[in-house]
Scaffold this active site. Structure first.
Site, mmCIF file in Angstrom:
data_model
loop_
_atom_site.group_PDB
_atom_site.id
_atom_site.type_symbol
_atom_site.label_atom_id
_atom_site.label_comp_id
_atom_site.label_asym_id
_atom_site.label_seq_id
_atom_site.Cartn_x
_atom_site.Cartn_y
_atom_site.Cartn_z
ATOM 1 N N SER A 71 0.825 -1.213 0.000
ATOM 2 C CA SER A 71 0.000 0.000 0.000
ATOM 3 C C SER A 71 0.858 1.263 0.000
ATOM 4 C CB SER A 71 -0.908 0.010 1.227
ATOM 5 O OG SER A 71 -1.572 -1.219 1.367
HETATM 6 N N1 SAH Z 1 -0.793 -4.978 4.038
HETATM 7 C C1 SAH Z 1 0.009 -5.294 2.869
HETATM 8 C C2 SAH Z 1 -0.651 -4.950 1.559
HETATM 9 C C3 SAH Z 1 -1.744 -5.871 1.290
HETATM 10 S S1 SAH Z 1 -2.347 -6.041 -0.332
HETATM 11 C C4 SAH Z 1 1.395 -4.695 2.947
HETATM 12 O O1 SAH Z 1 1.705 -4.018 3.935
HETATM 13 O O2 SAH Z 1 2.186 -4.937 2.040
HETATM 14 C C5 SAH Z 1 -3.751 -7.039 0.085
HETATM 15 C C6 SAH Z 1 -3.432 -8.442 0.481
HETATM 16 O O3 SAH Z 1 -4.642 -9.025 0.893
HETATM 17 C C7 SAH Z 1 -2.879 -9.294 -0.651
HETATM 18 O O4 SAH Z 1 -1.637 -9.822 -0.308
HETATM 19 C C8 SAH Z 1 -3.938 -10.388 -0.820
HETATM 20 O O5 SAH Z 1 -3.394 -11.662 -1.121
HETATM 21 C C9 SAH Z 1 -4.576 -10.387 0.549
HETATM 22 N N2 SAH Z 1 -5.920 -10.961 0.585
HETATM 23 C C10 SAH Z 1 -6.966 -10.788 -0.283
HETATM 24 N N3 SAH Z 1 -8.037 -11.509 0.107
HETATM 25 C C11 SAH Z 1 -7.670 -12.154 1.250
HETATM 26 C C12 SAH Z 1 -8.343 -13.059 2.132
HETATM 27 N N4 SAH Z 1 -9.605 -13.451 1.953
HETATM 28 N N5 SAH Z 1 -7.660 -13.528 3.198
HETATM 29 C C13 SAH Z 1 -6.382 -13.154 3.430
HETATM 30 N N6 SAH Z 1 -5.694 -12.312 2.631
HETATM 31 C C14 SAH Z 1 -6.331 -11.815 1.555
#
Ligand code: SAH
Length: 223
Positions: A71
């Protein structure tokens, strides 16, 4: 970082880039001292790999493995600030991604559980937490929309992928007095960042700002 003879006067050092990074956070509304201190301690450059690593100190989201994104730092700061984490809190993060957000939370909370649906992402993030000697993060591969019933309830929950509505199991796993911050809305539209506070009476919802996140997807990922 030392500069080679080919560098001209306009090229900047790593220290200068990091200074500008923190300045950009402040100018975009990240003013909480504890949050800024935590973000100063976590080097975003370690969480961005490959071709985009030289842009790690710019205030923009960047691609990571599995088609996901790390992000935008100011959004990470504003979400962390809205979460109002206390030092004794147990926090659940849904969406480990690169691990950057979890590493910041680890400096503010007693314990952090972070969940991603891609094993590859949780494995890489856990390796990084070990290398950085961060002892209070537990990394789990699971569908985070169900939360972690065995580890909950939680004082704070941060979701970093957008759902159409706050998932019921996450609301259930929020302690009374607890706060959850999450983006809600359609994945292909502008979403709203929402702060949910659980009181004795029920749930209060506050809309914070428009954001754009990858969608919360059901089930485990293929990688
Ligand atoms: N917080 C992260 C950015 C996250 S991007 C950072 O600091 O880099 C969003 C993430 O949510 C992705 O890696 C994706 O795989 C995850 N995601 C999406 N749906 C999900 C679910 N149902 N359960 C767990 N993770 C999920």
């Amino acid at each position: 970082m030392t500069q080679g003879p080919e560098d001209d006067d306009t090229s900047d050092t790593l220290a200068e880039r990091k200074m500008r990074f923190l300045f950009a956070l402040r100018s975009r509304g990240v003013t909480d001292t504890r949050v800024l201190t935590a973000m100063e301690k976590v080097d975003r450059g370690l969480f961005v790999r490959g071709t985009f690593s030289d842009r790690a100190y710019e205030d923009m989201p960047l691609p990571i493995a599995c088609g996901q994104t790390i992000s935008q730092p100011s959004v990470v700061g504003l979400m962390t600030q809205a979460l109002a984490v206390n030092p004794r809190d147990t926090v659940l993060e849904v969406g480990t991604g690169s691990g950057y957000q979890a590493a910041i939370l680890s400096h503010l909370a007693r314990r952090v559980y972070t969940v991603d649906r891609y094993r590859r992402l949780t494995r890489d993030a856990a390796d990084l937490f070990r290398q950085l000697d961060i002892p209070n993060i537990t990394t789990i591969t699971a569908d985070g929309s169900f939360g972690l019933p065995d580890q909950g309830p939680f004082d704070r929950i941060l979701v970093t992928a957008a759902a159409e509505d706050p998932p019921g199991p996450l609301l259930e796993q929020l302690k009374p007095g607890g706060i959850m911050v999450l983006p809600v809305g359609q994945s292909d539209a502008v979403q709203s960042l929402i702060k949910v506070t659980r009181s004795a009476r029920g749930f209060d919802y506050e809309e914070l700002r428009p954001v754009r996140f990858v969608p919360l997807v059901e089930g485990l990922g293929s990688e």
